[in-house]
Design an enzyme around this catalytic site. Structure first.
Site, mmCIF file in Angstrom:
data_model
loop_
_atom_site.group_PDB
_atom_site.id
_atom_site.type_symbol
_atom_site.label_atom_id
_atom_site.label_comp_id
_atom_site.label_asym_id
_atom_site.label_seq_id
_atom_site.Cartn_x
_atom_site.Cartn_y
_atom_site.Cartn_z
ATOM 1 N N ASP A 96 -64.838 5.523 -50.117
ATOM 2 C CA ASP A 96 -63.343 6.010 -49.768
ATOM 3 C C ASP A 96 -63.382 7.395 -48.888
ATOM 4 O O ASP A 96 -64.718 7.558 -48.512
ATOM 5 C CB ASP A 96 -62.561 6.505 -51.374
ATOM 6 C CG ASP A 96 -63.396 7.599 -51.658
ATOM 7 O OD1 ASP A 96 -64.400 8.120 -51.509
ATOM 8 O OD2 ASP A 96 -62.392 8.374 -52.696
ATOM 9 N N LYS A 103 -63.818 -1.874 -50.584
ATOM 10 C CA LYS A 103 -63.665 -0.860 -51.389
ATOM 11 C C LYS A 103 -63.146 -1.014 -52.708
ATOM 12 O O LYS A 103 -63.663 -0.597 -53.726
ATOM 13 C CB LYS A 103 -62.853 0.381 -50.655
ATOM 14 C CG LYS A 103 -63.034 1.568 -51.143
ATOM 15 C CD LYS A 103 -61.733 2.653 -50.920
ATOM 16 C CE LYS A 103 -60.612 2.337 -51.552
ATOM 17 N NZ LYS A 103 -59.179 3.474 -51.434
#
Ligand code: SF4
Length: 246
Positions: free
Chosen positions: A174, A155
């Site tokens: 996310d 991420k």
């Protein structure tokens, strides 16, 4: 007796609501050719463009290094809170060298409001040292290299490569992207890695960076985890999520 009757009526009405929603969902899925039908995906992208043409990362930063540190700090914390902490932090520690030689206890106190401050300090100091030792003090530009930095997972890597360098290395997944991708039926997975793989298959590569910013903006402004504001959502006609509030 009255109570039992009332309870039965409530249960019946809840069941009817579920049946109606399931039927509506099946009908819409059939009409649109399925959750990831290219036409449906294109329609979702068009709606996101309409609502958020200029969506971008909301973490304040001046360069790739600052974005890397801010993204590490943003784990389990809001961007607003991170943006309150980083101006003072970057003034005190403007470079990887400054963090690499910093006193861990001082950094911990600086970043304490972002939570998990001990682990985050380890990651920030470790990443800064690795940048100095392995990459000449520069944040690397490939997924393979950036993933070698302590505290950096996919991420964070996607945020930094996409936003700082404009490199479409993948899709940032996310909590908002995770929730919205499922609500919009672009994935049925729950694991972020699997969700990213599903999104990569259906979203054109030249849209990966903007798409994740747009979903994050929509998640923050309209499609909240609790009580999404479906009446305000321009994708309502394309969404058959069970979480819909209309
Ligand atoms: S209709 Fe509601 S649940 Fe669906 S994307 Fe919009 S806000 Fe989210």
């Amino acid at each position: 007796m009255k109570k039992i009757k009332k309870k039965r009526a409530q249960t019946k009405s809840a069941k009817n609501r579920t049946i109606r929603r399931t039927a509506a969902r099946s009908a819409r899925t059939a009409r649109s050719g399925g959750g990831t039908d290219p036409k449906r995906v294109a329609a979702i992208l068009a709606k996101l463009d309409e609502a958020y043409p200029a969506a971008t990362c909301e973490l304040h930063h001046d360069n790739a290094f600052q974005l890397l540190i801010s993204t590490i700090l943003s784990a389990q914390c809001t961007d607003v809170r991170v943006n309150q902490v980083t101006p003072g932090l970057f003034q005190k520690y403007p470079t990887p060298e400054a963090f690499a030689h910093a006193n861990p206890a001082s950094v911990e106190q600086e970043i304490r409001p972002t939570g998990f401050f001990r682990n985050k300090t380890k990651s920030i100091l470790g990443a800064s040292k690795a940048l100095l030792e392995e990459f000449g003090g520069q944040v690397p530009r490939t997924m393979e290299e950036i993933l070698t930095l302590p505290g950096v997972a996919r991420k964070t890597a996607n945020v930094v490569l996409g936003t700082a360098y404009g490199i479409a290395s993948g899709v940032v997944v996310d909590t908002h992207v995770q929730r919205l991708s499922r609500r919009l039926d672009l994935t049925r997975n729950e694991d972020p890695k699997k969700i990213e793989q599903d999104l990569i298959k259906v979203i054109p590569k030249d849209r990966w960076i903007l798409f994740s910013h747009q979903l994050i903006w929509h998640g923050r402004r309209v499609c909240a985890a609790r009580k999404p504001k479906c009446v305000e959502c321009n994708m309502e006609q394309l969404c058959y999520s069970r979480d819909k509030t209309i």
